[in-house]
Design a protein around this motif. Sequence first.
Motif, PDB file in Angstrom:
ATOM      1  N   TRP A 179      -6.796  -1.618  -7.009  1.00 19.18           N
ATOM      2  CA  TRP A 179      -6.634  -2.897  -6.333  1.00 19.18           C
ATOM      3  C   TRP A 179      -7.878  -3.774  -6.487  1.00 19.18           C
TER       4      TRP A 179
ATOM      5  N   TRP B 202       0.832  -1.207   0.000  1.00 18.73           N
ATOM      6  CA  TRP B 202       0.000   0.000   0.000  1.00 18.73           C
ATOM      7  C   TRP B 202       0.864   1.253   0.000  1.00 18.73           C
TER       8      TRP B 202
ATOM      9  N   PHE C  28       2.526   1.682  -3.545  1.00 17.25           N
ATOM     10  CA  PHE C  28       1.580   2.136  -4.570  1.00 17.25           C
ATOM     11  C   PHE C  28       1.138   3.574  -4.307  1.00 17.25           C
ATOM     12  N   SER C  29       0.879   3.892  -3.039  1.00 20.69           N
ATOM     13  CA  SER C  29       0.418   5.239  -2.688  1.00 20.69           C
ATOM     14  C   SER C  29       1.446   6.299  -3.046  1.00 20.69           C
TER      15      SER C  29
ATOM     16  N   CYS D 280      -6.138   7.267  -1.650  1.00 22.03           N
ATOM     17  CA  CYS D 280      -6.744   6.049  -1.124  1.00 22.03           C
ATOM     18  C   CYS D 280      -7.801   5.507  -2.088  1.00 22.03           C
TER      19      CYS D 280
ATOM     20  N   ILE E  40       1.287   6.772  -6.836  1.00 18.04           N
ATOM     21  CA  ILE E  40       0.036   7.443  -7.200  1.00 18.04           C
ATOM     22  C   ILE E  40       0.104   8.910  -6.805  1.00 18.04           C
TER      23      ILE E  40
ATOM     24  N   TYR F 175      -6.139   4.091  -5.242  1.00 17.06           N
ATOM     25  CA  TYR F 175      -5.491   2.806  -4.952  1.00 17.06           C
ATOM     26  C   TYR F 175      -6.519   1.681  -4.857  1.00 17.06           C
TER      27      TYR F 175
END
Length: 203
Positions: free
Chosen positions: A162, A133, A136-137, A155, A140, A158
Amino acid sequence: MASKDRILRLKEETRANILGAALQIVKEDGWQALSMRKIADVIEYTAPIIYEYFSNKEAILLELSRQGYLLLSKDLEEAKSKHRLPAKQLEAMWVAYWNFAFANKELYQGMFGVSTNCCCETLNTLAEAAKPWDMFSEVIGELMGIEDMDSDVICTKYYTLWSVVHGLISINLLSRGSSDEINRQVLKDAIGSMINTIKPQIA
């Protein structure tokens, strides 16, 4: 000191053997077949010895999941390092996520409760579970020009990505998907479409 080192090494080897046997059973017969007795039979130990290392099979699932998250994070980091642009990094990371799931089907099932009796609340407390997480965050956020990693916008993006990728993986792990070629095209289209919705929001 040498004796203590030897004892420690033997304990580590025994623990690794237990986890290896558990994963072997799961690969051959599925998570529902896993039991402490079967693990003991595979490695020819007595059941009490297994309990000295793990209190129950849920504890074994937890440790295997922890190792799975470490492997996944490593794969994501390698995929990210091959690209400079955030959009390319994000695409490569999700492809790596997909590849991890099918290269490690049993681990993935345990990590996310696919075809298992998942103790999800406990799994979510693993520090290692937060690493994907975070990775990826970060990408992003960079793509969107947002520095606050706790942003609701990040959030949402993501979890949208996901949900699509994990959903497609789960469908195929349950043997309800299409051919690999079609699946990869669906994956590529979905990731590409989502990245395109993120790009215009760059500051």
